[in-house]
Scaffold this motif. Sequence first.
Motif, PDB file in Angstrom:
ATOM      1  N   GLU A   1      -9.397   3.456   1.964  1.00  0.00           N
ATOM      2  CA  GLU A   1      -8.832   3.537   0.615  1.00  0.00           C
ATOM      3  C   GLU A   1      -7.736   2.516   0.356  1.00  0.00           C
ATOM      4  OE1 GLU A   1      -7.700   5.171   3.083  1.00  0.00           O
ATOM      5  OE2 GLU A   1      -5.540   4.929   2.839  1.00  0.00           O
TER       6      GLU A   1
ATOM      7  N   LYS B   1       0.859  -1.181   0.000  1.00  0.00           N
ATOM      8  CA  LYS B   1       0.000   0.000   0.000  1.00  0.00           C
ATOM      9  C   LYS B   1       0.897   1.234   0.000  1.00  0.00           C
ATOM     10  CE  LYS B   1      -3.212   2.593   3.026  1.00  0.00           C
ATOM     11  NZ  LYS B   1      -4.131   2.568   4.182  1.00  0.00           N
TER      12      LYS B   1
ATOM     13  N   ASP C   1      -2.775  10.166   3.549  1.00  0.00           N
ATOM     14  CA  ASP C   1      -4.166   9.740   3.693  1.00  0.00           C
ATOM     15  C   ASP C   1      -4.952  10.773   4.499  1.00  0.00           C
ATOM     16  OD1 ASP C   1      -6.556   8.436   3.920  1.00  0.00           O
ATOM     17  OD2 ASP C   1      -5.815   6.806   5.216  1.00  0.00           O
TER      18      ASP C   1
ATOM     19  N   THR D   1      -0.420  -0.331   6.002  1.00  0.00           N
ATOM     20  CA  THR D   1      -0.925   0.343   7.198  1.00  0.00           C
ATOM     21  C   THR D   1      -2.429   0.470   6.983  1.00  0.00           C
ATOM     22  OG1 THR D   1      -0.360   2.387   6.032  1.00  0.00           O
ATOM     23  CG2 THR D   1       1.172   1.664   7.754  1.00  0.00           C
TER      24      THR D   1
ATOM     25  N   ASP E   1       1.494   6.369   5.568  1.00  0.00           N
ATOM     26  CA  ASP E   1       0.536   5.409   5.006  1.00  0.00           C
ATOM     27  C   ASP E   1       1.081   4.726   3.740  1.00  0.00           C
ATOM     28  OD1 ASP E   1      -1.835   4.196   5.605  1.00  0.00           O
ATOM     29  OD2 ASP E   1      -3.071   5.556   4.409  1.00  0.00           O
TER      30      ASP E   1
HETATM   31 ZN    ZN Z   1      -4.822   4.716   4.687  1.00  0.00          ZN
END
Ligand code: ZN
Length: 505
Positions: A357, A273, A278, A382, A296
Amino acid sequence: MKTTLSFSTPAELETESLVAIALDHAEKDPAGSTKKEKPQLKLATGDAAVQSVAADLLASGELTGKPFESNLLHKPAGLRAKRLLLIGGGSAKKFTGYDLRRLAGAAVRIVKSRGIRSFAFIVPPGIPVEEAVRAIVEGALVGNFDPDYYRSDRKDQKIDALTIVASGNADHAALEKAAQEAQVIGESQNFTRDLVNEPSNRMTPTILADRAKKMSQEVGLKCEVYGADKIKELKMGAFWSVAQGSDEPPALIVMTYEPAGAPAKPVLGLVGKGITFDTGGISIKPADGMEKMKYDMAGGATMIGAMRAIALLKPKVKVIGIVCATENMPSGKAQKPGDVQIAMSGKSIEIINTDAEGRLVLADGLFYARQLGCTHLVDAATLTGAVVVALGYTNVGVFANDDAIYERLHKANDEAGEKMWRLPLDDEYKDNIKSSIADIVNSGGRWGGAINAAMFLKEFVEDTPWIHLDIAGTAWMEDQKPWIAKGPSGVALRSLVEFVKSFKT
Ligand code: ZN
Ligand code: BES
Ligand code: MN
């Protein structure tokens, strides 16, 4: 930090500081008694000269014997070292490679804060010596990292040279190899920490991709970076649903390691990710603590660092690293709660919370990895605040759709000295992500939040053996510890590299 192995007797070694571990040999709770025995401290070395320098202090009753308790003696009589640092390792009975790794980190941090640039660490007996050497090198590199680049008063106190003193009749070549491998892994972990440490204005998806490209060039990896056009062309509707809201272009980073002579299968896929910031999107996060959401992208940075280590260690197995990098922003172009998006796999997703997301970008990243031929998948992200509620800051949350792959990871993370704990993926939880208008919703609510997120990802890996690592609670150290600075931890990288190595023929 340069690492050298030495096989001379510790007393003979010329060094700025010799470091020895003091272990407590007391029976903590003698049977039938509630009283604790006084600590009985002994140095973890067979060197009589070193033991004799410390004898009075250890016998004085002034020390607790607790882990990380430290004492520095100058001009130790009978030693050629300028100093002797004694560092407490806790109970001798419970002492493991996990503790040794941390002590090595702590030794680095104690010594470097005094302006000393080199030291020698005595390998304690009791732990298999290869494992011990590895733990010391990795632990020392972790301890050597400080994330204070942007401070004008930065001290930049780094240890330049570490000598590992392994006496006895150990297999020198095997130890050299262990030390070299550990060096690559420790440096890769710090490379990841550097990426994670950068704030979002200095670590956009484009910059993250550039760093992956530069690293790939240096270590001989193939690295492709795709932008919005390719993401749309691949029909990555879930990834794009997040990326569409940001003015920063997204990046789909694909790193391929394919050594000559690797079998056609397995092909390992490492998917990260890479949310470089974020905000939560339209389901915006509260202002308090939002600055932390620069980390993030830690899962993505972990995969980039792991690919670096893999390229340098050269296991005979094909590995593809994929990072889905974008910001999650609110804007006039951002997706809104209630929107329906079609993922690359064809599944329809009702977006009920734009702050969930990570699972959206990973859904397409994981599916794409399967399309590229991956037979085994690991993702790191995360992903949820809920995993922090469940496991705190100590354990990585692990999810697996297959027991064999879980066992393999568990063994790897044990050897790498990282803590991870498995959480369930029962079919019952699937009810939490049911949608009335689409195939699934992107948020299963608060209860079992880390599991709901993993259940969502499971929809996209289907029957490919897969591990999901939720590192939301562990990728960032909230406070400094004796062995590590406050800030990015680089967690999971060592386990991932060990996991990949376990596939080599
Ligand atoms: Zn996030
Ligand atoms: N990036 C966050 C998760 C997170 C929280 C990481 C704390 C590090 C520390 C993730 O994108 C997120 O916002 N998750 C939501 C999911 C919810 C909306 C279903 C969460 O955990 O609150
Ligand atoms: Mn979020």
